[in-house]
Design a protein around this motif. Structure first.
Motif, PDB file in Angstrom:
ATOM      1  N   GLN A 128      -7.680  23.519 -19.713  1.00 18.51           N
ATOM      2  CA  GLN A 128      -9.087  23.210 -19.223  1.00 18.51           C
ATOM      3  C   GLN A 128      -9.205  22.139 -18.408  1.00 18.51           C
ATOM      4  O   GLN A 128      -9.970  22.062 -17.499  1.00 18.51           O
ATOM      5  N   ARG A 129      -8.632  21.012 -18.886  1.00 16.62           N
ATOM      6  CA  ARG A 129      -8.731  19.736 -18.107  1.00 16.62           C
ATOM      7  C   ARG A 129      -7.252  19.380 -17.562  1.00 16.62           C
ATOM      8  O   ARG A 129      -6.238  19.488 -17.913  1.00 16.62           O
ATOM      9  N   SER A 130      -7.402  19.072 -16.115  1.00 15.24           N
ATOM     10  CA  SER A 130      -5.934  18.679 -15.469  1.00 15.24           C
ATOM     11  C   SER A 130      -5.800  17.327 -15.750  1.00 15.24           C
ATOM     12  O   SER A 130      -6.464  16.454 -16.449  1.00 15.24           O
ATOM     13  N   ALA A 131      -4.311  17.106 -15.526  1.00 14.70           N
ATOM     14  CA  ALA A 131      -3.566  15.793 -16.047  1.00 14.70           C
ATOM     15  C   ALA A 131      -4.699  14.564 -15.148  1.00 14.70           C
ATOM     16  O   ALA A 131      -4.792  13.605 -16.060  1.00 14.70           O
ATOM     17  N   ASP A 132      -4.981  14.840 -14.014  1.00 19.49           N
ATOM     18  CA  ASP A 132      -5.818  13.855 -13.281  1.00 19.49           C
ATOM     19  C   ASP A 132      -7.093  13.542 -13.993  1.00 19.49           C
ATOM     20  O   ASP A 132      -7.523  12.469 -14.104  1.00 19.49           O
ATOM     21  N   GLU A 133      -7.634  14.668 -14.382  1.00 26.12           N
ATOM     22  CA  GLU A 133      -8.949  14.665 -15.113  1.00 26.12           C
ATOM     23  C   GLU A 133      -8.846  13.771 -16.236  1.00 26.12           C
ATOM     24  O   GLU A 133      -9.779  12.967 -16.503  1.00 26.12           O
ATOM     25  N   VAL A 134      -7.877  14.154 -17.079  1.00 26.88           N
ATOM     26  CA  VAL A 134      -7.483  13.629 -18.493  1.00 26.88           C
ATOM     27  C   VAL A 134      -7.237  11.855 -18.020  1.00 26.88           C
ATOM     28  O   VAL A 134      -7.997  11.140 -18.836  1.00 26.88           O
ATOM     29  N   VAL A 135      -6.353  11.663 -17.117  1.00 28.52           N
ATOM     30  CA  VAL A 135      -6.125  10.104 -16.458  1.00 28.52           C
ATOM     31  C   VAL A 135      -7.425   9.434 -16.460  1.00 28.52           C
ATOM     32  O   VAL A 135      -7.700   8.392 -16.685  1.00 28.52           O
ATOM     33  N   VAL A 161       2.564   9.259 -20.912  1.00 27.73           N
ATOM     34  CA  VAL A 161       2.458  10.053 -22.091  1.00 27.73           C
ATOM     35  C   VAL A 161       2.234  11.491 -21.695  1.00 27.73           C
ATOM     36  O   VAL A 161       2.618  12.214 -22.857  1.00 27.73           O
ATOM     37  N   ILE A 162       1.712  11.874 -20.659  1.00 36.95           N
ATOM     38  CA  ILE A 162       1.627  13.145 -20.265  1.00 36.95           C
ATOM     39  C   ILE A 162       2.897  13.669 -19.778  1.00 36.95           C
ATOM     40  O   ILE A 162       3.330  14.699 -20.410  1.00 36.95           O
ATOM     41  N   ASP A 163       3.425  12.826 -18.729  1.00 30.94           N
ATOM     42  CA  ASP A 163       4.966  13.438 -18.323  1.00 30.94           C
ATOM     43  C   ASP A 163       5.904  13.377 -19.519  1.00 30.94           C
ATOM     44  O   ASP A 163       6.786  14.435 -19.608  1.00 30.94           O
TER      45      ASP A 163
END
Lengths: 213, 213
Positions: A192-199, A115-117
């Motif tokens: 502020q938050r990277s995709a990795d952090e969000v996941v 969903v991010i991609d």
């Protein structure tokens, strides 16, 4: 499977036909990609097929050879996220995992990444679903229900295996789907938050909801 | 406070003026209510001010005496949910509660009820926010951030008080906001789950996310 990744009704036979089907898939994907970006920026109602054709540098008859109308393009866009989510869900369920908690974490991680991609596709779906034909709307809703049901089943199995809290309602699958679906409306690439952090946070939230940690 | 519930710039003085301000509020609310329903059903771009006027049985100049344009009506609609949520948050925080867990549960319960009651307004906001002017968009976003920050603060205090799990990231406030915001897109009045059940489940999900149960 997605209309985008599998645009042909019949499987192509032979090498030449296979190459031809690759061309068709490539062109279909490009139309969907460009239309998704336009609908995301300007809204579906404000965009015409002429806008889509202009942006692709093609003619409107070219578009009609791949999609019967603007709504069919919208349906293809709306199907991308859930089709890809179902595909990774099924692949992950078919693989080996040490327990239900690891399985749930892996599915949520991968779908969160999708969903991010596919952020623009998912947002277009959420905003514009009311413009889908009844049959497209129902078909996509059935895909979403299938996803929710499989997650609910995974949670029930995790409870039975004693891994998830007993007082967990399997309807929590819908809330986990909500967490995932909510990301595209607030996540900002480069924010502020990277995709990795969000996941990572999504996985942790889903495990808490399932009573798995 | 919402433009809908408080449409006047200056407080009215005296009995006559107060009655007049009630009339203004009533008319403003009716315009927002009817426009919200139309935008929800047909989409903002597909609706004209003539449609809104026709549905209210008034003239377009009548609308212009309350709102400067169609976007101003959209802004008023988009502000309803978050304004009411902030109002109950502040009232609840100012009241007495036996602990942080009870406080969080109460806020989430009340805000969950608001998004169910204001379902169409919230969905219109989520779908149509891209049509807001930059200043309206930013103003409403600041209201949402204020809500998230206050929930994050409540969670931090709950952790300090030893009520919520220590490994809880206060960013979980955004995920709780996501659960709440997601309800209007899937909840169906008269569907399988009653509003009360949905709100109970929401509260339970929010407490799990906060590490409070």
């Amino acid at each position: 499977m997605s209309a985008v990744t599998k645009p042909l009704d019949k499987p192509a036979a032979g090498r030449g036909a296979s190459l031809k089907s690759e061309f068709v898939a490539f062109k279909t994907n490009r139309i969907v990609e460009v239309a998704s970006h336009l609908f995301y920026q300007r809204g579906y109602s404000s965009c015409t097929l002429d806008n889509v054709a202009d942006n692709l540098g093609v003619t409107k008859p070219f578009l009609y050879s791949y999609f019967k109308n603007k709504e069919a393009i919208l349906a293809a866009i709306c199907e991308v996220g859930i089709s890809e989510a179902l595909a990774v869900l099924e692949t992950t369920l078919a693989g080996e995992h040490r327990n239900h908690k690891a399985l749930l974490a892996e599915v949520v991680r991968q779908v969160g990444r999708i969903v991010i991609d596919r952020q623009e596709y998912v947002v277009v779906y959420q905003r514009e679903m009311k413009h889908l034909s009844a049959s497209d709307y129902d078909r996509i809703l059935r895909l979403r229900h299938s996803f929710d049901h499989q997650i609910a089943e995974l949670i029930r199995e995790g409870i039975e295996a004693g891994e998830f809290r007993e007082d967990t309602d399997s309807f929590v699958a819908v809330w986990i789907g909500g967490l995932i679906s909510w990301i595209p409306t607030w996540y900002s690439p480069g924010g502020q938050r990277s995709a990795d952090e969000v996941v990572d946070q999504l996985v942790s939230a889903a495990l808490r909801l399932a009573g798995a940690e």
